[in-house]
Design a protein around this motif. Structure first.
Motif, mmCIF file in Angstrom:
data_model
loop_
_atom_site.group_PDB
_atom_site.id
_atom_site.type_symbol
_atom_site.label_atom_id
_atom_site.label_comp_id
_atom_site.label_asym_id
_atom_site.label_seq_id
_atom_site.Cartn_x
_atom_site.Cartn_y
_atom_site.Cartn_z
ATOM 1 N N ALA A 79 -0.299 -7.986 -7.780
ATOM 2 C CA ALA A 79 -0.590 -7.277 -6.525
ATOM 3 C C ALA A 79 -1.948 -7.665 -5.988
ATOM 4 O O ALA A 79 -2.122 -7.856 -4.773
ATOM 5 N N SER A 80 -2.929 -7.794 -6.883
ATOM 6 C CA SER A 80 -4.271 -8.202 -6.456
ATOM 7 C C SER A 80 -4.241 -9.595 -5.830
ATOM 8 O O SER A 80 -4.898 -9.850 -4.805
ATOM 9 N N SER A 81 -3.477 -10.498 -6.432
ATOM 10 C CA SER A 81 -3.359 -11.849 -5.873
ATOM 11 C C SER A 81 -2.676 -11.812 -4.516
ATOM 12 O O SER A 81 -3.048 -12.559 -3.600
ATOM 13 N N ALA A 82 -1.687 -10.938 -4.364
ATOM 14 C CA ALA A 82 -0.990 -10.826 -3.079
ATOM 15 C C ALA A 82 -1.916 -10.275 -2.003
ATOM 16 O O ALA A 82 -1.866 -10.711 -0.844
ATOM 17 N N VAL A 83 -2.780 -9.317 -2.356
ATOM 18 C CA VAL A 83 -3.740 -8.778 -1.393
ATOM 19 C C VAL A 83 -4.715 -9.865 -0.964
ATOM 20 O O VAL A 83 -5.054 -9.987 0.225
ATOM 21 N N LEU A 90 4.288 -7.914 -0.290
ATOM 22 C CA LEU A 90 4.453 -8.187 -1.714
ATOM 23 C C LEU A 90 3.520 -7.311 -2.544
ATOM 24 O O LEU A 90 3.903 -6.817 -3.607
ATOM 25 N N ALA A 91 2.306 -7.106 -2.047
ATOM 26 C CA ALA A 91 1.350 -6.259 -2.772
ATOM 27 C C ALA A 91 1.887 -4.840 -2.919
ATOM 28 O O ALA A 91 1.780 -4.226 -3.992
ATOM 29 N N MET A 92 2.464 -4.287 -1.860
ATOM 30 C CA MET A 92 3.020 -2.940 -1.931
ATOM 31 C C MET A 92 4.154 -2.866 -2.941
ATOM 32 O O MET A 92 4.263 -1.901 -3.698
ATOM 33 N N LYS A 93 4.998 -3.892 -2.942
ATOM 34 C CA LYS A 93 6.120 -3.906 -3.891
ATOM 35 C C LYS A 93 5.610 -3.941 -5.327
ATOM 36 O O LYS A 93 6.099 -3.191 -6.200
ATOM 37 N N LYS A 94 4.637 -4.776 -5.618
ATOM 38 C CA LYS A 94 4.100 -4.886 -6.970
ATOM 39 C C LYS A 94 3.404 -3.599 -7.395
ATOM 40 O O LYS A 94 3.543 -3.151 -8.544
ATOM 41 N N LEU A 95 2.663 -2.982 -6.481
ATOM 42 C CA LEU A 95 1.953 -1.751 -6.805
ATOM 43 C C LEU A 95 2.919 -0.585 -7.009
ATOM 44 O O LEU A 95 2.707 0.268 -7.878
ATOM 45 N N GLN A 96 3.969 -0.526 -6.214
ATOM 46 C CA GLN A 96 4.980 0.508 -6.404
ATOM 47 C C GLN A 96 5.660 0.360 -7.762
ATOM 48 O O GLN A 96 5.895 1.346 -8.468
ATOM 49 N N ASP A 97 5.960 -0.882 -8.140
ATOM 50 C CA ASP A 97 6.581 -1.121 -9.445
ATOM 51 C C ASP A 97 5.625 -0.757 -10.580
ATOM 52 O O ASP A 97 6.032 -0.140 -11.573
ATOM 53 N N ALA A 98 4.354 -1.149 -10.437
ATOM 54 C CA ALA A 98 3.367 -0.833 -11.473
ATOM 55 C C ALA A 98 3.203 0.676 -11.606
ATOM 56 O O ALA A 98 3.112 1.219 -12.719
ATOM 57 N N ARG A 99 3.140 1.360 -10.476
ATOM 58 C CA ARG A 99 2.997 2.823 -10.483
ATOM 59 C C ARG A 99 4.175 3.477 -11.197
ATOM 60 O O ARG A 99 4.002 4.428 -11.978
ATOM 61 N N GLN A 100 5.367 2.971 -10.972
ATOM 62 C CA GLN A 100 6.555 3.535 -11.618
ATOM 63 C C GLN A 100 6.535 3.268 -13.120
ATOM 64 O O GLN A 100 6.880 4.148 -13.924
ATOM 65 N N TYR A 143 -3.953 4.497 -6.148
ATOM 66 C CA TYR A 143 -5.113 4.350 -5.260
ATOM 67 C C TYR A 143 -5.081 3.002 -4.541
ATOM 68 O O TYR A 143 -5.328 2.922 -3.327
ATOM 69 N N GLN A 144 -4.773 1.944 -5.280
ATOM 70 C CA GLN A 144 -4.690 0.622 -4.656
ATOM 71 C C GLN A 144 -3.567 0.566 -3.628
ATOM 72 O O GLN A 144 -3.712 -0.058 -2.567
ATOM 73 N N LEU A 145 -2.472 1.245 -3.915
ATOM 74 C CA LEU A 145 -1.369 1.293 -2.955
ATOM 75 C C LEU A 145 -1.790 2.031 -1.687
ATOM 76 O O LEU A 145 -1.438 1.618 -0.570
ATOM 77 N N ALA A 146 -2.560 3.115 -1.845
ATOM 78 C CA ALA A 146 -3.054 3.852 -0.677
ATOM 79 C C ALA A 146 -3.972 2.977 0.162
ATOM 80 O O ALA A 146 -3.932 3.022 1.407
ATOM 81 N N LEU A 147 -4.813 2.155 -0.481
ATOM 82 C CA LEU A 147 -5.692 1.255 0.256
ATOM 83 C C LEU A 147 -4.897 0.211 1.040
ATOM 84 O O LEU A 147 -5.266 -0.150 2.161
ATOM 85 N N VAL A 148 -3.812 -0.270 0.444
ATOM 86 C CA VAL A 148 -2.972 -1.242 1.157
ATOM 87 C C VAL A 148 -2.329 -0.587 2.372
ATOM 88 O O VAL A 148 -2.267 -1.188 3.455
ATOM 89 N N HIS A 149 -1.869 0.636 2.228
ATOM 90 C CA HIS A 149 -1.298 1.350 3.375
ATOM 91 C C HIS A 149 -2.349 1.553 4.468
ATOM 92 O O HIS A 149 -2.042 1.434 5.663
ATOM 93 N N ARG A 150 -3.561 1.840 4.052
ATOM 94 C CA ARG A 150 -4.622 2.023 5.039
ATOM 95 C C ARG A 150 -4.928 0.698 5.742
ATOM 96 O O ARG A 150 -5.154 0.665 6.957
ATOM 97 N N ALA A 151 -4.945 -0.395 4.988
ATOM 98 C CA ALA A 151 -5.179 -1.708 5.598
ATOM 99 C C ALA A 151 -4.069 -2.071 6.573
ATOM 100 O O ALA A 151 -4.295 -2.809 7.542
ATOM 101 N N GLN A 152 -2.884 -1.530 6.327
ATOM 102 C CA GLN A 152 -1.750 -1.778 7.213
ATOM 103 C C GLN A 152 -1.678 -0.769 8.352
ATOM 104 O O GLN A 152 -0.685 -0.745 9.080
ATOM 105 N N ASN A 153 -2.738 0.053 8.484
ATOM 106 C CA ASN A 153 -2.786 1.087 9.519
ATOM 107 C C ASN A 153 -1.613 2.055 9.371
ATOM 108 O O ASN A 153 -0.940 2.414 10.346
ATOM 109 N N GLN A 154 -1.402 2.498 8.130
ATOM 110 C CA GLN A 154 -0.340 3.456 7.823
ATOM 111 C C GLN A 154 -0.941 4.674 7.103
ATOM 112 O O GLN A 154 -0.646 4.935 5.940
#
Length: 206
Positions: A79-83, A90-100, A143-154
């Motif tokens: 996910a870090s590499s995707a960011v 891709l980052a969101m998908k990896k972070l969601q999987d890691a979180r699960q 937390y990293q997933l929340a930051l990605v959502h914020r970067a995506q203006n979500q």
């Protein structure tokens, strides 16, 4: 006449017996050789698995296992590499999987800790410690997933995740403070924390 007939019968029987005797003589060695080449297995004999090592019998300890700390950490690294490549989908998908993965691990370890409580305290304490560690990793992935959502203006997707982190971590812990700061910057809350100046309340929770 009787003697002559008897002699003739003996000759016929002799000719009939010779080919049968020859056939038995030819095929008998092959039958013995076949039995010697494949002796019957002894009863209840366990054949070892060739090329099998002890580590191969513990698949969840391997680096390529998904339901493990290593599997979750690998997803976080991907996910870090995707960011870094700005591939946020891709980052969101990896972070969601890691979180699960981390959430499942934490729940499983917590259940094991409860099952062994009062039976084997050493195992119970070990599983409880693993439950806390994996819960921490889950919150970091959240937390990293929340930051990605914020970067995506979500922000509507980031806010629920940040609130979950604060509830799990407690506002006094570092990750809880960072999550609340994100809520403040998004405008979801009005008061900063921790407060500064004379309005800062004393807190015994550390």
């Amino acid at each position: 006449m009787v003697v002559s007939g008897s002699v003739r019968l003996l000759h016929l029987n002799g000719f009939t017996f010779l080919p049968l005797l020859a056939a038995l003589t030819v095929f008998a060695p092959f039958q013995v050789q076949a039995q010697e080449s494949s002796p019957p297995a002894a009863p209840n004999q366990v054949q070892p698995l060739e090329g099998t090592e002890t580590n191969e019998l513990r698949p969840l300890t391997q680096d390529n296992s998904l339901l493990s700390l290593q599997g979750g950490q690998r997803l976080m690294s991907e996910a870090s590499s995707a960011v870094s490549a700005q591939n946020y989908a891709l980052a969101m998908k990896k972070l969601q999987d890691a979180r699960q993965v981390f959430n499942q691990l934490s729940n499983f370890y917590q259940e094991l800790a409860g099952s062994f409580s009062g039976i084997d305290n050493r195992i119970s304490d070990t599983q409880r410690r693993k439950a806390v560690e994996t819960a921490q990793m889950r919150d970091e992935a959240t937390y990293q997933l929340a930051l990605v959502h914020r970067a995506q203006n979500q922000p509507e997707l980031a806010v629920p995740l940040l609130v979950q982190i604060i509830r799990s971590q407690n506002p006094t812990r570092d990750l809880g403070k960072k999550a609340y700061q994100q809520l403040f910057e998004l405008g979801f809350v009005d008061s900063p924390y921790p407060r500064t100046g004379n309005n800062s309340p004393s807190s015994s929770a550390q």
